[in-house]
Design a protein around this motif. Structure first.
Motif, PDB file in Angstrom:
ATOM      1  N   VAL A   5     -37.379 -81.056  11.040  1.00 35.10           N
ATOM      2  CA  VAL A   5     -37.095 -80.755  12.444  1.00 35.10           C
ATOM      3  C   VAL A   5     -35.717 -81.274  12.828  1.00 35.10           C
ATOM      4  N   TRP A   6     -35.397 -82.486  12.425  1.00 37.22           N
ATOM      5  CA  TRP A   6     -34.094 -83.053  12.780  1.00 37.22           C
ATOM      6  C   TRP A   6     -32.950 -82.294  12.107  1.00 37.22           C
ATOM      7  N   LEU A   7     -33.147 -81.875  10.875  1.00 38.08           N
ATOM      8  CA  LEU A   7     -32.101 -81.137  10.177  1.00 38.08           C
ATOM      9  C   LEU A   7     -31.779 -79.821  10.872  1.00 38.08           C
ATOM     10  N   ILE A   8     -32.815 -79.107  11.293  1.00 38.48           N
ATOM     11  CA  ILE A   8     -32.577 -77.799  11.901  1.00 38.48           C
ATOM     12  C   ILE A   8     -32.023 -77.953  13.320  1.00 38.48           C
ATOM     13  N   LEU A   9     -32.411 -79.005  14.021  1.00 37.91           N
ATOM     14  CA  LEU A   9     -31.834 -79.259  15.344  1.00 37.91           C
ATOM     15  C   LEU A   9     -30.356 -79.640  15.239  1.00 37.91           C
ATOM     16  N   ILE A  10     -30.037 -80.491  14.269  1.00 38.91           N
ATOM     17  CA  ILE A  10     -28.636 -80.860  14.050  1.00 38.91           C
ATOM     18  C   ILE A  10     -27.814 -79.628  13.691  1.00 38.91           C
ATOM     19  N   THR A  11     -28.370 -78.781  12.835  1.00 38.60           N
ATOM     20  CA  THR A  11     -27.696 -77.546  12.444  1.00 38.60           C
ATOM     21  C   THR A  11     -27.351 -76.690  13.655  1.00 38.60           C
ATOM     22  N   THR A  12     -28.334 -76.467  14.495  1.00 41.03           N
ATOM     23  CA  THR A  12     -28.156 -75.588  15.652  1.00 41.03           C
ATOM     24  C   THR A  12     -27.115 -76.146  16.607  1.00 41.03           C
ATOM     25  N   MET A  13     -27.219 -77.434  16.918  1.00 40.00           N
ATOM     26  CA  MET A  13     -26.288 -78.027  17.878  1.00 40.00           C
ATOM     27  C   MET A  13     -24.887 -78.186  17.287  1.00 40.00           C
ATOM     28  N   TRP A  14     -24.809 -78.454  15.983  1.00 45.58           N
ATOM     29  CA  TRP A  14     -23.517 -78.605  15.299  1.00 45.58           C
ATOM     30  C   TRP A  14     -22.698 -77.327  15.428  1.00 45.58           C
ATOM     31  N   MET A  15     -23.288 -76.201  14.995  1.00 49.35           N
ATOM     32  CA  MET A  15     -22.528 -74.948  15.022  1.00 49.35           C
ATOM     33  C   MET A  15     -22.394 -74.398  16.435  1.00 49.35           C
ATOM     34  N   ALA A  16     -23.337 -74.715  17.308  1.00 51.10           N
ATOM     35  CA  ALA A  16     -23.178 -74.327  18.718  1.00 51.10           C
ATOM     36  C   ALA A  16     -21.954 -75.018  19.306  1.00 51.10           C
ATOM     37  N   GLY A  17     -21.714 -76.260  18.889  1.00 52.63           N
ATOM     38  CA  GLY A  17     -20.544 -76.991  19.372  1.00 52.63           C
ATOM     39  C   GLY A  17     -19.241 -76.334  18.953  1.00 52.63           C
ATOM     40  N   PHE A  18     -19.148 -75.930  17.686  1.00 48.48           N
ATOM     41  CA  PHE A  18     -17.942 -75.245  17.214  1.00 48.48           C
ATOM     42  C   PHE A  18     -17.804 -73.869  17.871  1.00 48.48           C
ATOM     43  N   GLY A  19     -18.934 -73.187  18.031  1.00 55.14           N
ATOM     44  CA  GLY A  19     -18.894 -71.887  18.699  1.00 55.14           C
ATOM     45  C   GLY A  19     -18.478 -71.998  20.149  1.00 55.14           C
ATOM     46  N   PHE A  20     -18.969 -73.049  20.815  1.00 56.73           N
ATOM     47  CA  PHE A  20     -18.595 -73.277  22.210  1.00 56.73           C
ATOM     48  C   PHE A  20     -17.096 -73.555  22.329  1.00 56.73           C
ATOM     49  N   ALA A  21     -16.566 -74.336  21.401  1.00 57.24           N
ATOM     50  CA  ALA A  21     -15.123 -74.621  21.415  1.00 57.24           C
ATOM     51  C   ALA A  21     -14.322 -73.333  21.264  1.00 57.24           C
ATOM     52  N   ASP A  22     -14.787 -72.443  20.392  1.00 60.68           N
ATOM     53  CA  ASP A  22     -14.112 -71.156  20.190  1.00 60.68           C
ATOM     54  C   ASP A  22     -14.155 -70.320  21.470  1.00 60.68           C
ATOM     55  N   ASP A  23     -15.343 -70.233  22.080  1.00 64.59           N
ATOM     56  CA  ASP A  23     -15.489 -69.463  23.325  1.00 64.59           C
ATOM     57  C   ASP A  23     -14.663 -70.077  24.450  1.00 64.59           C
TER      58      ASP A  23
END
Length: 386
Positions: A103-121
């Motif tokens: 659970v922690w791995l998949i949550l970290i994954t989602t928030m990690w790439m959401a952060g980079f995607g948010f920076a791009d947007d």
């Protein structure tokens, strides 16, 4: 969090009915309902805020030159992936077993790439820089995530028994052992990590980029991702269920069933997002959504040892990516040979090729959804064929 609260209430007071939260299927259903309610509650508010701030989409100039009219999309709010990611993360926190490393791995994954995607947007919409986040920074985020996932899946004590092996499609009795390959290639024992970690990096990077490339028409990426995630839901449930995994000859992974809570929230968050993202879209997910969803798909597949099923399960994503690679490579090759670059497709990715050919985007999206349903069912059928 609610899962732990209900567990405590059940232990302390034994109220009737509270025992059902022990079942993963029940918590997955509750997570799905929660995700839908969160999308419905925060979706309109986020869209209104984005519209007020004029954080709208910038239409690609080359679309019009190829006869594709996307002028009606100009100014449509983007960064809507915040809605999807919020629904997924909150629902998983509410109903997932946070004691599980899965659970922690998949949550970290989602928030990690959401952060980079948010920076791009953010750079594209607020800074008005159409290039967005530097490509090297985005790649660094994907590679860093793949490295983290690879290291944890290989060296964490919970994965000690299965760390170096993964399943091969259609082969019930055969497993790919990275340690065996590492021993052959590097002449040393227990060097499977030298193969597994680069594989993890490649799969995370390729899949997150593939979903990002597919996000070009109203409802295309969100609908396709929901269908793919339904297949992952079934695969994760089977992998975490001793009876079903034994019957189908699938590797049993204790604790992997908890991923179904996350995946159920992902499926319904994407479907709920279609309420706003279907044609004509009132919001786009942007890189915040597409990069995080693609990474989540990749990491779930890696955790349940089904990464080699991704080309079939995610066929649309990879066909879209392949069309870009073919188009770019052929253009560069012909320009080098003849001085003038030529194209195989009218446009790339592939969905724009069909648009340039005169097909309406609703028909393109519907057909891509149907193809994904077929590839998802074929992926599940491959387990029985084994």
């Amino acid at each position: 969090m609610l899962y732990f609260l209900l567990q405590w209430l059940e232990t302390a007071f034994s109220p009737p009915g509270f025992q059902v939260v022990e079942f993963i299927t029940v918590r997955a259903a509750l997570a799905a309902i929660s995700a839908f309610l969160i999308v419905m509650m925060i979706g309109p508010r986020v869209i209104q805020w984005l519209a007020r701030k004029q954080l709208g989409e910038q239409v690609r100039t080359e679309l019009a030159s190829n006869g594709v009219d996307h002028s009606h999309k100009r100014g449509t709010p983007t960064m809507g992936g915040v809605i999807i990611v919020s629904a997924i993360v909150i629902s998983t926190f509410l109903w997932g077993d946070l004691r599980e490393v899965y659970v922690w791995l998949i949550l970290i994954t989602t928030m990690w790439m959401a952060g980079f995607g948010f920076a791009d947007d953010y750079i594209k919409t607020i800074k008005k820089n159409k290039d967005g986040l530097d490509a090297r920074m985005k790649l660094a985020g994907q590679v860093g995530l793949g490295l983290l996932i690879g290291l944890v899946l290989y060296f964490h004590p919970q994965f000690e028994q299965t760390r170096s092996v993964t399943e091969l499609p259609l082969l019930r009795e055969w497993l790919l052992d990275y340690n065996v390959l590492g021993n052959l290639l590097f002449a040393g024992a227990d060097l499977g990590w030298l193969l597994f970690i680069p594989t993890s990096i490649f799969i995370v990077t390729a899949t997150s980029n593939a979903v990002n490339l597919t996000d070009g028409l109203d409802g295309l990426a969100s609908g396709t991702t929901a269908i793919v995630a339904i297949g992952l839901f079934v695969l994760a449930y089977i992998s975490g269920h001793l009876g079903f995994s034994s019957y189908l000859g699938v590797m049993y992974l204790e604790g992997a069933g908890e991923l179904t809570v996350f995946i159920a929230s992902l499926v319904v968050a994407c479907l709920g997002f279609l309420w706003f993202n279907s044609y004509p879209a009132s919001v786009f997910m942007g890189d915040t959504g597409s990069l995080s969803l693609g990474a989540a798909i990749a990491v779930v597949a890696l955790m349940i040892k089904k990464e080699f099923l991704l080309p079939l399960l995610c066929a649309i994503f990879f066909i879209e990516t392949l069309s870009v690679i073919i188009q770019t490579s052929y253009f560069r090759y012909t320009r080098l040979k003849t001085g003038e670059g030529k194209r195989i497709f009218k446009m790339a990715p592939l969905h724009h090729h069909y648009e340039a050919g005169g097909m309406h985007e609703v028909k393109i999206v519907s057909r891509f959804w149907l193809i994904t349903v077929i590839t998802m069912l074929t992926t599940l059928l491959s387990l029985r064929i084994r």
